[in-house]
Design a protein around this motif. Structure first.
Motif, mmCIF file in Angstrom:
data_model
loop_
_atom_site.group_PDB
_atom_site.id
_atom_site.type_symbol
_atom_site.label_atom_id
_atom_site.label_comp_id
_atom_site.label_asym_id
_atom_site.label_seq_id
_atom_site.Cartn_x
_atom_site.Cartn_y
_atom_site.Cartn_z
ATOM 1 N N TYR A 1 50.871 21.929 92.226
ATOM 2 C CA TYR A 1 49.905 22.949 91.816
ATOM 3 C C TYR A 1 50.636 24.173 91.283
ATOM 4 C CZ TYR A 1 47.385 20.174 95.307
ATOM 5 O OH TYR A 1 46.855 19.137 96.031
ATOM 6 N N TRP A 2 49.986 24.856 90.348
ATOM 7 C CA TRP A 2 50.448 26.161 89.891
ATOM 8 C C TRP A 2 49.344 27.187 90.141
ATOM 9 C CZ3 TRP A 2 54.952 28.171 88.870
ATOM 10 C CH2 TRP A 2 56.008 27.357 88.436
ATOM 11 N N TYR A 3 49.742 28.287 90.783
ATOM 12 C CA TYR A 3 48.836 29.407 91.021
ATOM 13 C C TYR A 3 49.446 30.669 90.414
ATOM 14 C CZ TYR A 3 46.414 26.685 94.655
ATOM 15 O OH TYR A 3 45.700 25.738 95.340
ATOM 16 N N ARG A 4 48.604 31.624 90.090
ATOM 17 C CA ARG A 4 49.055 32.950 89.734
ATOM 18 C C ARG A 4 48.395 33.966 90.664
ATOM 19 N NH1 ARG A 4 47.113 35.231 84.043
ATOM 20 N NH2 ARG A 4 47.389 37.190 85.170
ATOM 21 N N GLN A 5 49.104 35.039 90.913
ATOM 22 C CA GLN A 5 48.577 36.085 91.785
ATOM 23 C C GLN A 5 48.833 37.437 91.139
ATOM 24 O OE1 GLN A 5 50.271 36.481 95.768
ATOM 25 N NE2 GLN A 5 48.256 37.067 96.543
ATOM 26 N N GLY B 1 47.690 42.799 94.152
ATOM 27 C CA GLY B 1 46.601 43.130 95.059
ATOM 28 C C GLY B 1 45.451 42.134 95.083
ATOM 29 N N MET B 2 45.630 41.002 94.435
ATOM 30 C CA MET B 2 44.546 40.027 94.339
ATOM 31 C C MET B 2 44.939 38.725 95.026
ATOM 32 S SD MET B 2 42.429 41.831 92.599
ATOM 33 C CE MET B 2 41.205 40.689 91.945
ATOM 34 N N GLY B 3 43.974 37.817 95.110
ATOM 35 C CA GLY B 3 44.235 36.505 95.691
ATOM 36 C C GLY B 3 44.853 35.558 94.668
ATOM 37 N N LEU B 4 45.073 34.337 95.073
ATOM 38 C CA LEU B 4 45.694 33.343 94.203
ATOM 39 C C LEU B 4 44.628 32.620 93.381
ATOM 40 C CD1 LEU B 4 47.567 33.465 96.945
ATOM 41 C CD2 LEU B 4 48.731 31.599 95.785
ATOM 42 N N LYS B 5 44.949 32.387 92.123
ATOM 43 C CA LYS B 5 44.076 31.637 91.229
ATOM 44 C C LYS B 5 44.793 30.368 90.778
ATOM 45 C CE LYS B 5 40.641 34.604 90.933
ATOM 46 N NZ LYS B 5 39.274 34.272 91.443
ATOM 47 N N LEU B 6 44.087 29.249 90.830
ATOM 48 C CA LEU B 6 44.664 27.966 90.457
ATOM 49 C C LEU B 6 44.683 27.826 88.941
ATOM 50 C CD1 LEU B 6 45.710 25.173 91.408
ATOM 51 C CD2 LEU B 6 43.326 24.409 91.393
ATOM 52 N N ILE B 7 45.861 27.528 88.382
ATOM 53 C CA ILE B 7 46.005 27.394 86.932
ATOM 54 C C ILE B 7 45.861 25.928 86.516
ATOM 55 C CG2 ILE B 7 47.484 27.854 84.939
ATOM 56 C CD1 ILE B 7 49.023 29.858 86.684
ATOM 57 N N TYR B 8 46.739 25.083 87.023
ATOM 58 C CA TYR B 8 46.731 23.650 86.760
ATOM 59 C C TYR B 8 47.183 22.935 88.021
ATOM 60 C CZ TYR B 8 46.127 23.382 81.638
ATOM 61 O OH TYR B 8 45.634 23.406 80.360
ATOM 62 N N TYR B 9 46.824 21.659 88.115
ATOM 63 C CA TYR B 9 47.334 20.854 89.190
ATOM 64 C C TYR B 9 47.530 19.420 88.710
ATOM 65 C CZ TYR B 9 42.482 19.327 90.057
ATOM 66 O OH TYR B 9 41.210 18.809 89.939
ATOM 67 N N SER B 10 48.267 18.661 89.530
ATOM 68 C CA SER B 10 48.596 17.293 89.163
ATOM 69 C C SER B 10 48.590 16.432 90.416
ATOM 70 C CB SER B 10 49.984 17.245 88.515
ATOM 71 O OG SER B 10 50.445 15.906 88.401
ATOM 72 N N VAL B 11 47.942 15.279 90.339
ATOM 73 C CA VAL B 11 47.872 14.379 91.502
ATOM 74 C C VAL B 11 48.892 13.258 91.408
ATOM 75 C CG1 VAL B 11 45.459 14.953 91.868
ATOM 76 C CG2 VAL B 11 46.055 12.938 90.534
ATOM 77 N N GLY B 12 49.715 13.286 90.368
ATOM 78 C CA GLY B 12 50.770 12.292 90.238
ATOM 79 C C GLY B 12 51.374 12.349 88.859
ATOM 80 N N ALA B 13 52.486 11.654 88.672
ATOM 81 C CA ALA B 13 53.159 11.641 87.377
ATOM 82 C C ALA B 13 52.210 11.163 86.292
ATOM 83 C CB ALA B 13 54.397 10.759 87.445
ATOM 84 N N GLY B 14 52.173 11.904 85.207
ATOM 85 C CA GLY B 14 51.332 11.552 84.071
ATOM 86 C C GLY B 14 49.893 12.024 84.151
ATOM 87 N N GLU C 1 41.246 26.951 87.756
ATOM 88 C CA GLU C 1 40.307 28.042 87.485
ATOM 89 C C GLU C 1 40.651 28.833 86.230
ATOM 90 O OE1 GLU C 1 41.312 29.531 91.611
ATOM 91 O OE2 GLU C 1 39.209 30.116 91.471
ATOM 92 N N VAL C 2 41.953 29.012 85.950
ATOM 93 C CA VAL C 2 42.382 29.906 84.871
ATOM 94 C C VAL C 2 43.447 29.241 83.998
ATOM 95 C CG1 VAL C 2 41.742 32.061 86.017
ATOM 96 C CG2 VAL C 2 43.960 31.010 86.515
ATOM 97 N N PRO C 3 43.121 28.147 83.274
ATOM 98 C CA PRO C 3 44.151 27.415 82.537
ATOM 99 C C PRO C 3 44.515 27.986 81.162
ATOM 100 C CG PRO C 3 42.040 26.342 82.282
ATOM 101 C CD PRO C 3 41.818 27.498 83.222
ATOM 102 N N ASN C 4 43.672 28.870 80.621
ATOM 103 C CA ASN C 4 43.896 29.322 79.243
ATOM 104 C C ASN C 4 45.212 30.065 79.090
ATOM 105 O OD1 ASN C 4 41.450 28.232 78.546
ATOM 106 N ND2 ASN C 4 40.330 30.161 78.665
ATOM 107 N N GLY C 5 45.982 29.681 78.070
ATOM 108 C CA GLY C 5 47.257 30.303 77.789
ATOM 109 C C GLY C 5 48.438 29.588 78.425
ATOM 110 N N TYR C 6 48.149 28.483 79.104
ATOM 111 C CA TYR C 6 49.197 27.738 79.812
ATOM 112 C C TYR C 6 49.109 26.250 79.474
ATOM 113 C CZ TYR C 6 48.877 31.934 82.743
ATOM 114 O OH TYR C 6 48.820 33.223 83.189
ATOM 115 N N ASN C 7 50.257 25.587 79.624
ATOM 116 C CA ASN C 7 50.292 24.133 79.523
ATOM 117 C C ASN C 7 51.209 23.584 80.595
ATOM 118 O OD1 ASN C 7 48.673 23.135 77.209
ATOM 119 N ND2 ASN C 7 49.955 24.573 76.069
ATOM 120 N N VAL C 8 50.942 22.368 81.017
ATOM 121 C CA VAL C 8 51.777 21.722 82.025
ATOM 122 C C VAL C 8 52.051 20.292 81.603
ATOM 123 C CG1 VAL C 8 51.010 23.105 83.995
ATOM 124 C CG2 VAL C 8 49.763 21.017 83.376
#
Lengths: 114, 112
Positions: free
Chosen positions: A33-37, A40-53, A59-66
Motif C-alpha cells: 500500500y501507498w499512503y500520503r499524510q 496535521g492530517m490523517g493518512l490517505k490511501l493512494i494505491y494498493y496491490s494484492v499481488g504481483a501484476g 482514495e487519492v490516486p490522481n497524479g500518481y502511478n504504481v
C-alpha cells in the motif's frame, strides 16, 4: 529482517519534475500500500496491490502511478510534481493469514515540491 | 467499509490506564476492529485487533461490546512514550478488497 524499506527519506522537487519513491519489503507479503499524510492530517490511501501484476486505486490516486512487477517492490511514480503533492509518503505491507498482525509500515519519505 | 468515530483528543495521567473509545455502529459481521498508533511523524504501528472477543497482548487490551458497535482500547499503565495519535479502523480481511482507510484518530496526551 529489514521489514519495509523506503527510499529516499527526504526529497525536494521542483514543480513539473518527476520522481519515483521506492518501497521494498522482505517479509514475502502479498499486499502492499501507498499512503500520503499531509501536515496535521490523517493518512490517505493512494494505491494498493494484492499481488504481483495487480494494482488498484485508493482514495487519492490522481497524479500518481504504481507498478508491481515483483512481490518485494512497489514503487510510486510522481509525474509532473505539483505543490499539492508536498506530503509524507508511507508504504506498508500486509499478509492475510492466521498470523496476520496487521500492516507493517515503512519510516516514510518526506517530499517537498517547490 | 464501516466508518468509525473517535474523540479528537484525550488526556491521561502518567501511570494511569488510558481508555480510548471508538464507535463503529455500522460494522459488518466479517469486519475486524484494528487499532494503530502513530508517534510523532513515524509510520503507524499496529497495536491490536479483534473480531468479537476481547483481546490482550503485551501492548494493550481491546474490549468489544457484545453488539460490536463500539470498542475500547486500554493502555493499562500509560507512559509518556504512549503520547501519539491512535486510530481505530474496521477492516474486511477478504481478498482484493483488503485495505485500511484511516480516519482522523484520537490524539492522546500523557500528562506527567
Amino acid at each position: 529482517n529489514a521489514g519495509v524499506t523506503q527510499t529516499p527519506k527526504f526529497r525536494i522537487l521542483k514543480i513539473g519534475q518527476s520522481m519515483t519513491l521506492q518501497c521494498t519489503q522482505d517479509m514475502n507479503h502479498n499486499y502492499m500500500y501507498w499512503y500520503r499524510q499531509d501536515p496535521g492530517m490523517g493518512l490517505k490511501l493512494i494505491y494498493y496491490s494484492v499481488g504481483a501484476g495487480i494494482t488498484d486505486k485508493g482514495e487519492v490516486p490522481n497524479g500518481y502511478n504504481v507498478s508491481r512487477s515483483t512481490t518485494e517492490d512497489f514503487p510510486l511514480r510522481l509525474e509532473l510534481a505539483a505543490p499539492s503533492q508536498t506530503s509524507v509518503y508511507f508504504c506498508a505491507s500486509s499478509s492475510l493469514g492466521v498470523s496476520n498482525y496487521g500492516y507493517t509500515f515503512g519510516s516514510g519519505t518526506r517530499l517537498t515540491v517547490v | 467499509d464501516a466508518k468509525t468515530t473517535q474523540p479528537t483528543s484525550m488526556d491521561c495521567a502518567e501511570g494511569r490506564a488510558a481508555n480510548l473509545p471508538c464507535n463503529h455502529s455500522t460494522i459488518s459481521g466479517n469486519e475486524y476492529v484494528y487499532w494503530y498508533r502513530q508517534i510523532h511523524s513515524q509510520g503507524p504501528q499496529y497495536i491490536i485487533h479483534g473480531l468479537k472477543n476481547n483481546e490482550t497482548n503485551e501492548m494493550a487490551s481491546l474490549i468489544i461490546t457484545e453488539d460490536r458497535k463500539s470498542s475500547t482500547l486500554i493502555l493499562p499503565h500509560a507512559t509518556l512514550r504512549d503520547t501519539a495519535v491512535y486510530y481505530c479502523i474496521v477492516r474486511v480481511r477478504l481478498g482484493r478488497d483488503d485495505k485500511i482507510i484511516f480516519g482522523k484518530g484520537t490524539r492522546l496526551h500523557i500528562l506527567p
